[in-house]
Write an enzyme that holds these catalytic residues in place. Structure first.
Site, PDB file in Angstrom:
ATOM      1  CB  CYS A  98     -17.025  -5.104   8.667  1.00 44.54           C
ATOM      2  SG  CYS A  98     -15.568  -4.937   9.712  1.00 44.54           S
ATOM      3  CG  HIS A 194     -15.213  -8.784   6.209  1.00 45.15           C
ATOM      4  ND1 HIS A 194     -15.758  -7.805   5.456  1.00 45.15           N
ATOM      5  CD2 HIS A 194     -14.579  -8.174   7.231  1.00 45.15           C
ATOM      6  CE1 HIS A 194     -15.465  -6.636   5.994  1.00 45.15           C
ATOM      7  NE2 HIS A 194     -14.769  -6.832   7.062  1.00 45.15           N
TER       8      HIS A 194
HETATM    9  N1  GLN Z   1     -12.734   0.368   9.912  1.00 41.69           N
HETATM   10  C1  GLN Z   1     -13.457  -0.513  10.762  1.00 41.69           C
HETATM   11  C2  GLN Z   1     -12.635  -1.144  11.879  1.00 41.69           C
HETATM   12  O1  GLN Z   1     -11.466  -1.399  11.729  1.00 41.69           O
HETATM   13  C3  GLN Z   1     -14.144  -1.554   9.931  1.00 41.69           C
HETATM   14  C4  GLN Z   1     -13.191  -2.350   9.106  1.00 41.69           C
HETATM   15  C5  GLN Z   1     -13.847  -3.317   8.202  1.00 41.69           C
HETATM   16  O2  GLN Z   1     -14.889  -3.046   7.564  1.00 41.69           O
HETATM   17  N2  GLN Z   1     -13.200  -4.466   8.069  1.00 41.69           N
HETATM   18  O3  GLN Z   1     -13.179  -1.420  12.927  1.00 41.69           O
END
Ligand code: GLN
Length: 244
Positions: A98, A194
Site C-alpha cells: 500500500c 493489506h
Molecule cells: N495513503 C495512501 C492512500 O490512501 C496509502 C494508504 C495505505 O497504506 N492504506 O492511497
C-alpha cells in the site's frame, strides 16, 4: 542443499511510521514459515533515521501508511535511495504494501502536494476522487491459489509497461479501471493488499522466501508445509466474493 544450514535476514523498514492494518503480521509469517522448516530467521527493524546496511538483508518489507506518514518517510527514503536501488537491481527481495508500494514509484501526487518516491520501479500514483475500500481477490502467476486480501487506498497507481502482481477477480486493484493489481519487478512485489497479505496467502510468502534463499545459496526446493487451514480460508473468501 540442507535448508537447516540456511539463514534469512528480514529488514523491516520504518515500522514506527509504516504499519497499517497489521502489516507486521507479514514479518511473523515469514519468520514462522522459515523456522518451521529449520531455516534460521532474523528480523531487524529500522526506524526513521537509522542507518541501513542492505548488504546484510535478504528480504525488505515496506508497509502501509497514511499520506501524512508517507510524507515524513519520504525524507528518509531519499537518503537511502541509492543503496536501496542497488539492492533491487542485484535481485534483492522486496515486499511493499500500500503506502510502501506507492513509495516504490516515481511519485505520489496528493491534493496536498507531491510526495517524491524511491524511483525503484517505473510506476506513479495519483490521488483521485473517493477511496477504493473492499475485499479483493486476484489471480496471479506467482501462485496456484487465488490471492485474497483487503484494500483501502485513495491513490491510483499506474504501472506503465510493468508486470502486474495479479488480475483482479473481485475488487478495484491499482486504479479501479485497468483490471490489474500491484506490480512485479525483478524480485520486488508491490501490492495494495493489506490484511496482512502473507498469512492469508502462504504461497506468496514461500515465493519470497524461496527467491531470497536462491539469491543467496542457489537453486533449491522448499519443504512443503501443511497449509490446509489457509487453503480452507482462501476457498471461503473465493466462494464468497467471486463464485457466488
Ligand atoms: N495513503 C495512501 C492512500 O490512501 C496509502 C494508504 C495505505 O497504506 N492504506 O492511497
Amino acid at each position: 542443499m540442507d535448508t537447516t544450514d540456511m539463514k534469512i535476514t528480514i529488514g523491516h523498514l520504518y515500522p514506527d511510521l509504516l504499519n497499517l492494518y497489521g502489516d507486521r503480521g507479514n514479518i511473523a509469517c515469514m519468520m514462522k514459515r522459515c523456522q518451521w522448516r529449520g531455516i534460521e530467521a532474523e528480523t531487524i527493524e529500522f526506524n526513521t533515521g537509522d542507518e541501513i546496511d542492505f548488504c546484510g538483508l535478504d528480504i525488505v518489507l515496506l508497509g502501509g501508511g497514511s499520506d501524512r506518514e508517507q510524507a515524513i518517510v519520504c525524507q528518509n527514503l531519499l537518503k537511502i535511495q541509492k543503496q536501496f536501488q542497488e539492492y533491487v537491481e542485484d535481485n534483492g527481495v522486496v515486499i511493499a504494501v500500500c503506502g510502501g508500494y506507492q513509495l516504490l514509484g516515481r511519485y505520489y501526487k496528493t491534493d496536498d502536494g507531491m510526495i517524491e518516491g524511491l524511483n525503484l520501479v517505473d510506476i506513479y500514483t495519483e490521488q483521485e476522487e473517493g477511496r477504493l475500500i473492499d475485499n479483493i481477490v486476484l489471480q496471479s502467476e506467482l501462485a496456484d491459489m487465488p490471492i485474497v486480501g483487503f484494500e483501502n487506498h485513495g491513490g491510483r497507481t499506474y504501472i506503465n509497461g510493468n508486470k502486474p502482481f495479479g488480475k483482479v477477480l473481485y475488487g478495484s486493484g491499482n486504479d479501479g479501471k485497468s483490471g490489474y493489481e500491484g506490480v512485479v519487478y525483478k524480485n520486488v512485489i508491490g501490492t495494495y493488499l493489506h490484511g496482512p497479505l502473507l498469512p492469508k496467502n502462504p504461497q506468496i510468502c514461500d515465493y519470497l522466501i524461496q527467491r531470497a534463499l536462491e539469491r543467496k545459496y542457489g537453486p533449491m526446493t522448499l519443504l512443503p508445509l501443511d497449509d490446509s487451514q489457509e487453503q480452507e480460508a482462501n476457498e471461503y473468501i473465493y466462494r464468497r466474493f467471486v463464485k457466488e
